[in-house]
Design a protein around this motif. Sequence first.
Motif, PDB file in Angstrom:
ATOM      1  N   GLU A 245       0.814  -1.212   0.000  1.00  0.00           N
ATOM      2  CA  GLU A 245       0.000   0.000   0.000  1.00  0.00           C
ATOM      3  C   GLU A 245       0.847   1.262   0.000  1.00  0.00           C
ATOM      4  O   GLU A 245       0.370   2.344  -0.352  1.00  0.00           O
ATOM      5  CB  GLU A 245      -0.963   0.029   1.195  1.00  0.00           C
ATOM      6  CG  GLU A 245      -0.295   0.108   2.557  1.00  0.00           C
ATOM      7  CD  GLU A 245       0.054  -1.260   3.115  1.00  0.00           C
ATOM      8  OE1 GLU A 245       0.363  -1.353   4.304  1.00  0.00           O
ATOM      9  OE2 GLU A 245       0.000  -2.247   2.352  1.00  0.00           O
TER      10      GLU A 245
ATOM     11  N   GLN B 119      -2.027   4.963  -6.614  1.00  0.00           N
ATOM     12  CA  GLN B 119      -3.243   4.310  -6.156  1.00  0.00           C
ATOM     13  C   GLN B 119      -3.760   3.330  -7.206  1.00  0.00           C
ATOM     14  O   GLN B 119      -4.213   2.227  -6.891  1.00  0.00           O
ATOM     15  CB  GLN B 119      -4.313   5.354  -5.837  1.00  0.00           C
ATOM     16  CG  GLN B 119      -5.620   4.774  -5.310  1.00  0.00           C
ATOM     17  CD  GLN B 119      -5.463   4.086  -3.968  1.00  0.00           C
ATOM     18  OE1 GLN B 119      -4.687   4.537  -3.128  1.00  0.00           O
ATOM     19  NE2 GLN B 119      -6.170   2.985  -3.779  1.00  0.00           N
TER      20      GLN B 119
ATOM     21  N   GLU C  85      -4.224  -0.740  -6.683  1.00  0.00           N
ATOM     22  CA  GLU C  85      -5.498  -1.434  -6.892  1.00  0.00           C
ATOM     23  C   GLU C  85      -5.362  -2.541  -7.930  1.00  0.00           C
ATOM     24  O   GLU C  85      -5.943  -3.633  -7.783  1.00  0.00           O
ATOM     25  CB  GLU C  85      -6.568  -0.430  -7.318  1.00  0.00           C
ATOM     26  CG  GLU C  85      -6.958   0.537  -6.203  1.00  0.00           C
ATOM     27  CD  GLU C  85      -7.878   1.641  -6.675  1.00  0.00           C
ATOM     28  OE1 GLU C  85      -8.180   1.687  -7.888  1.00  0.00           O
ATOM     29  OE2 GLU C  85      -8.287   2.475  -5.819  1.00  0.00           O
TER      30      GLU C  85
ATOM     31  N   GLN D 258      -6.079  -6.506  -7.069  1.00  0.00           N
ATOM     32  CA  GLN D 258      -7.094  -7.234  -7.836  1.00  0.00           C
ATOM     33  C   GLN D 258      -6.469  -8.285  -8.753  1.00  0.00           C
ATOM     34  O   GLN D 258      -7.186  -9.103  -9.343  1.00  0.00           O
ATOM     35  CB  GLN D 258      -7.897  -6.248  -8.688  1.00  0.00           C
ATOM     36  CG  GLN D 258      -8.679  -5.218  -7.885  1.00  0.00           C
ATOM     37  CD  GLN D 258      -9.154  -4.061  -8.736  1.00  0.00           C
ATOM     38  OE1 GLN D 258      -9.026  -4.066  -9.961  1.00  0.00           O
ATOM     39  NE2 GLN D 258      -9.722  -3.050  -8.084  1.00  0.00           N
TER      40      GLN D 258
END
Length: 355
Positions: A17, A53, A57, A61
Amino acid sequence: MKLYKAIHTILSQYGKELIAEERFINFLSDFHAFDVRATRRVMQTFLQMGYGQQVFELDMQDASDKLLKISNISFQLSQEGFQKKHVEYVLDSICYGLGWQGELPEEIDENEDEEECVDKHYVTVGNVSFAMVSIVGGTFDLGATPEQGLYAAFDEKPSIQVTVSSFYLAETPVTQALWREIMDDNPSHFKGDNLPVERVSWEDCQEFIKRLSIQTGIKFRFPTEAEWEYAARGGQYSKHHKYAGANDDTKSDYLWFKENSQSQSHEVKTKLANELDLYDMNGNISEWCSDWYFNSYANNGERVNPQGPSSGVAKVYRGGSWDDKAMNCRVSKRFSINPIFKNKLVGLRLAATNI
């Protein structure tokens, strides 16, 4: 690969992250591979545009089209004016660190030419060539920010947040060689082809700009006061210096001012450039801006591409000169004189909206 090891260590220890946070660039900038200014700029823009970001993501995913989307990000970053190899180096390194592809990126030579760190457009007129630097627009605090110290004058206060659009600005002040090529004269007090032209009024410069624009097909102009200060501060890559590229301890490496100039102007590009590879933004020669002078930013009201008052009695000029003390060569310092006035302290730098 030092950059890969940095990314691998950071992601392993602190979690993936982090790639979506601004702290990521602070980690990376401590590593040798990111000492190349261009790659650091790519990473900063990558984060500012929200791509961190997006990549986070995609990784969470495990998107099947993630490499295709990385290619699109690469294209978008290239459109911001970065060299393709710098963009690919950063994105390939991130992909490798995330385990998306197995090929190590080829490391960039840390001693490469600094000209490759910015996007420049070269213009040739007769026997004279000069570079226009692409300045990516952004939002900044115009005026007396804290690093300007106690010397900030009343007309620099209060600082206000303004936004400027992308534009082009000349790498150096206009030289005497270029002025003579266009105007067929040289009004300067100090003579030399690579010295900045001076003893030119604002109105003289308007005529020069008009002729140069006709000859080149490029619509040149003066920079606005806001554009000038944004560029002097380093634009999107600003390190919040007191002077263009420097603070008090390094100012002699970046600018010619009263204490080191031997009472004369000097050839352009003989001092170091600021973050945008612009030379002589402070010191050496002061530079005309397009704005009529107004003594308060706050009362002027414009926040997006401010143009200054619609009329006045004096035009703004910026940067300070070889005859000014260092405190008058700060990035927020303002000057103004009648547009017909000329002396050996004031010249000009070209701007353009599009090239």
